[in-house]
Design an enzyme around this catalytic site. Structure first.
Site, PDB file in Angstrom:
ATOM      1  CB  THR A 186      -9.022  -2.043  15.562  1.00 40.27           C
ATOM      2  OG1 THR A 186     -10.417  -1.483  16.268  1.00 40.27           O
ATOM      3  CG2 THR A 186      -9.020  -3.757  15.109  1.00 40.27           C
ATOM      4  CD  GLU A 330      -9.194  -5.883  12.665  1.00 34.30           C
ATOM      5  OE1 GLU A 330      -7.539  -5.498  12.045  1.00 34.30           O
ATOM      6  OE2 GLU A 330      -9.997  -4.332  12.541  1.00 34.30           O
ATOM      7  CE  LYS A 440     -16.590   6.591  -9.661  1.00 34.84           C
ATOM      8  NZ  LYS A 440     -17.264   5.301  -9.286  1.00 34.84           N
ATOM      9  CD1 TRP A 445     -11.700   4.223  -9.360  1.00 33.56           C
ATOM     10  CD2 TRP A 445     -12.116   5.097  -6.924  1.00 33.56           C
ATOM     11  NE1 TRP A 445     -13.466   3.723  -8.864  1.00 33.56           N
ATOM     12  CE2 TRP A 445     -13.211   4.448  -7.756  1.00 33.56           C
ATOM     13  CE3 TRP A 445     -12.042   5.705  -6.085  1.00 33.56           C
ATOM     14  CZ2 TRP A 445     -14.581   4.029  -6.415  1.00 33.56           C
ATOM     15  CZ3 TRP A 445     -13.170   5.496  -5.431  1.00 33.56           C
ATOM     16  CH2 TRP A 445     -13.727   4.580  -5.075  1.00 33.56           C
TER      17      TRP A 445
HETATM   18  P1  ADP Z   1      -6.244   0.408  12.683  1.00 28.48           P
HETATM   19  O1  ADP Z   1      -7.185  -0.554  11.486  1.00 28.48           O
HETATM   20  O2  ADP Z   1      -7.090   1.352  13.959  1.00 28.48           O
HETATM   21  O3  ADP Z   1      -5.751   1.110  11.842  1.00 28.48           O
HETATM   22  P2  ADP Z   1      -4.357  -1.686  12.677  1.00 28.48           P
HETATM   23  O4  ADP Z   1      -3.077  -0.999  12.986  1.00 28.48           O
HETATM   24  O5  ADP Z   1      -4.845  -3.094  12.701  1.00 28.48           O
HETATM   25  O6  ADP Z   1      -5.761  -0.447  13.083  1.00 28.48           O
HETATM   26  O7  ADP Z   1      -4.112  -0.922  10.948  1.00 28.48           O
HETATM   27  C1  ADP Z   1      -4.239  -1.638   9.725  1.00 28.48           C
HETATM   28  C2  ADP Z   1      -4.418  -0.822   9.057  1.00 28.48           C
HETATM   29  O8  ADP Z   1      -3.628  -0.291   8.806  1.00 28.48           O
HETATM   30  C3  ADP Z   1      -4.593  -1.870   7.529  1.00 28.48           C
HETATM   31  O9  ADP Z   1      -5.063  -2.796   7.103  1.00 28.48           O
HETATM   32  C4  ADP Z   1      -3.844  -0.971   6.362  1.00 28.48           C
HETATM   33  O10 ADP Z   1      -4.420   0.172   6.304  1.00 28.48           O
HETATM   34  C5  ADP Z   1      -3.218  -0.220   7.151  1.00 28.48           C
HETATM   35  N1  ADP Z   1      -1.828  -0.948   7.087  1.00 28.48           N
HETATM   36  C6  ADP Z   1      -0.476  -1.526   7.826  1.00 28.48           C
HETATM   37  N2  ADP Z   1       0.159  -1.771   7.032  1.00 28.48           N
HETATM   38  C7  ADP Z   1      -0.019  -1.380   6.794  1.00 28.48           C
HETATM   39  C8  ADP Z   1       1.704  -1.013   4.728  1.00 28.48           C
HETATM   40  N3  ADP Z   1       2.344  -1.681   4.917  1.00 28.48           N
HETATM   41  N4  ADP Z   1       1.113   0.247   4.078  1.00 28.48           N
HETATM   42  C9  ADP Z   1      -0.493   0.492   3.715  1.00 28.48           C
HETATM   43  N5  ADP Z   1      -1.161   0.790   4.789  1.00 28.48           N
HETATM   44  C10 ADP Z   1      -1.037  -0.233   5.749  1.00 28.48           C
END
Ligand code: ADP
Length: 548
Positions: A186, A330, A440, A445
């Site tokens: 990640t 993931e 918050k 929120w």
């Molecule tokens: P990291 O968690 O290290 O940034 P990732 O690329 O796996 O690596 O990121 C996944 C996260 O990115 C998701 O859990 C979410 O929070 C965010 N994310 C991915 N796609 C979207 C989307 N279309 N809209 C909002 N958030 C998104």
């Protein structure tokens, strides 16, 4: 009970490679060179994949060994995607933009034996090699061996020399489809990088979604501009889906700025493109300054971070629909895709669906869990932490000894995403925010994402992010870090007025700071962790601070 009569066939990447070289030999990988393009047909990808497998076998690479890449999206990377997992080794794609400490940690944690590196980033890798005692070979692509400086225990090769004279066939092993194929860490937006290991089966099934019209709809008629890096969740699965569909891949290599991206679009006319919102933000700014027809794109897939609705409108204006998708390292990563349901012909109504993160494909099960651990209804209103499960969702994080199922990330077989979401009765998911980014204030929120979206809909804003900051009266209040179009636009009162017309007054931020760029993560998302740190360190000139 009766028994099925169906055969069992392991779903293997070698099967994809052989299929694509036989059925779509003329489909291509096309890599931008800055001036033009260099091509590799799928037949040649198969050839080089086999040559790599033969050469790596000679270097002593065995089943399960990790072969890493420190590379841009290019022809050689595609050949490595083909050859390394097919021979039973594990392709480990290293993120080019990690900090040196993180990169060294990841190389050692994954126990990489061989690293393929593009000459253009070889100096960066060279600096890490003193700290990676288990790396035995480094192979330089697109440049001379001298591009790498390595300690004595590492042998340096060039890609061309390595594969020269090797046979273009390899007796691919009959692996179990659950064998490890590719691993990716990640990007560490919210914590230390964690390793996820995809299997042949998970990649194969995920590729089917790439070729399905419910997913990305890739076909032999497509040419896909894969801007999302091959080191970031396998470029969202495009390299393997393209092999399955016979779609041409357009690879930008290191040319990721708006100018070269638009130049390669003009010349190569891709029909699909995929990247995170910040890339499209840059492309859009240049398109406005220097108009260019991009309607050769039938769709642009955008995800990795929330796509502001204003961006979708903007691209509609260029005649190119944005398809919003959600996913994580993931989740391989395709978790949801936003396509309006049948029968919604009205543009406004369809838009309301397109701005959501979309629907889950059949193999991905989803639920939302409330504060007390209860399952929340799919009513479009109740929100909670999104949990997902399925054949391309990870069930643990990689550990050299035994994979770890950390209860803060996994819940009875479900992956806890850390995202707060709602789901409508007809299955459209909306990410309200990352749990850690919700603000918050006085017991209520605020979604930082929703606030960012409204702020970004003001044409005076180039980009903006919002974090929660401590407040004596309300516990927490939103702080806006923004880049504006011109000096005159650095006018907090004007921005507040714009927001007051659109959102409840209590949500309108008092604290603003104007900068030339919002910090980004290694994969181009707003880096809220760094923004928080800078804010705490007093690095920003905050306008309108009620305590200031
Ligand atoms: P990291 O968690 O290290 O940034 P990732 O690329 O796996 O690596 O990121 C996944 C996260 O990115 C998701 O859990 C979410 O929070 C965010 N994310 C991915 N796609 C979207 C989307 N279309 N809209 C909002 N958030 C998104």
């Amino acid at each position: 009970m009766i028994q099925t009569t169906m055969q069992h066939g392991d779903l293997l990447i070698s099967g994809l490679v052989e299929y694509s070289r036989r059925v779509f030999p003329e489909a291509k990988v096309v890599t931008w060179t800055g001036e033009g393009a260099r091509e590799l047909s799928f037949a040649e990808v198969g050839d080089q994949g086999a040559q790599l497998a033969n050469a790596l076998t000679k270097l002593g690479v065995e089943a399960g060994d990790r072969v890493a890449t420190f590379m841009w999206n290019n022809n050689e990377h595609q050949a490595l995607y083909a050859g390394v997992p097919s021979m039973g080794a594990v392709l480990h794609t290293l993120n080019l933009r990690l900090s040196p400490e993180q990169a060294v940690f990841i190389i050692n944690h994954a126990d990489d034996k061989v690293i393929f590196v593009d000459a253009s980033v070889a100096p960066m890798l060279s600096a890490y090699l003193a700290g990676t005692p288990n790396v035995q070979h480094v192979v330089v692509t697109n440049g001379p061996a001298e591009a790498v400086t390595a300690p004595d225990h590492i042998t340096v090769h060039t890609y061309d020399d390595l594969i020269a004279g090797e046979p273009t066939t390899y007796d691919w092993p009959a692996l179990d489809e659950n064998t490890a194929a590719v691993m990716c860490y990640t990007s560490g937006t919210t914590g230390d990088p964690k390793g996820v290991v995809y299997s042949h089966r998970s990649i194969y099934l995920h590729s089917l979604l790439g070729t399905s019209t419910t997913g990305l709809g890739l076909s032999n008629r497509d040419s896909v501009l894969a801007i999302v890096p091959m080191f970031h969740v396998m470029s969202w699965g495009l390299p393997y889906a393209a092999m399955m569909a016979g779609a041409t891949m357009v690879m930008p290599d290191r040319f990721l700025q708006p100018e070269p991206l638009l130049a390669m679009m003009a010349e190569l006319r891709p029909t699909l493109a995929a990247a995170v919102p910040t890339i499209w933000q840059g492309v859009s700014a240049l398109l406005d300054a220097k108009p260019q027809d991009i309607t050769h794109l039938r769709e642009v897939v955008v995800g990795g971070a929330a796509v502001p609705p204003s961006m979708i409108k903007k691209f509609d204006g260029y005649g190119v629909p944005i398809v919003h998708a959600w996913g994580m390292t993931e989740t391989s990563p395709l978790g949801t895709i936003a396509r309006p349901p049948a029968g919604v012909d009205d543009e406004e109504k369809a838009f309301a669906y397109r701005v959501t993160q979309g629907r889950f494909p059949a193999p991905v099960a989803a639920r939302i869990i409330g504060d007390n651990g209860e399952q929340m209804p799919w009513d479009g209103v109740a929100h909670g932490e999104l949990e997902v499960a399925g054949p391309w969702i990870t069930g643990a994080y990689f550990q050299p000894e035994a994979n770890v199922t950390d209860p803060s990330k996994f819940d009875d077989g479900w992956l806890r995403t850390g995202d707060v979401a709602t789901i409508t009765p007809d299955g459209y998911m909306t990410i309200v925010d990352r749990a850690k980014d919700m603000i918050k204030t006085g017991g209520e929120w605020i979604s930082s994402v929703e606030l960012e979206n409204v702020i970004a809909s003001n044409p005076a804003i180039v980009e903006a992010t919002v974090i929660g900051v401590p407040d004596a009266k309300w516990d927490e209040r939103p702080f806006v870090l923004a880049v504006v179009r011109s000096e005159d636009d650095a006018d907090v009162e004007a921005h507040r007025k714009f927001l007051e017309e659109r959102i409840p007054r209590w949500q309108v931020p008092e604290r603003w700071s104007f900068v030339t760029e919002v910090p980004k993560t290694s994969v181009g998302k707003f880096d809220k962790k760094r923004v928080r740190q800078h804010y705490a360190d007093g690095d920003y000139t905050v306008i309108g601070d009620p305590q200031g």
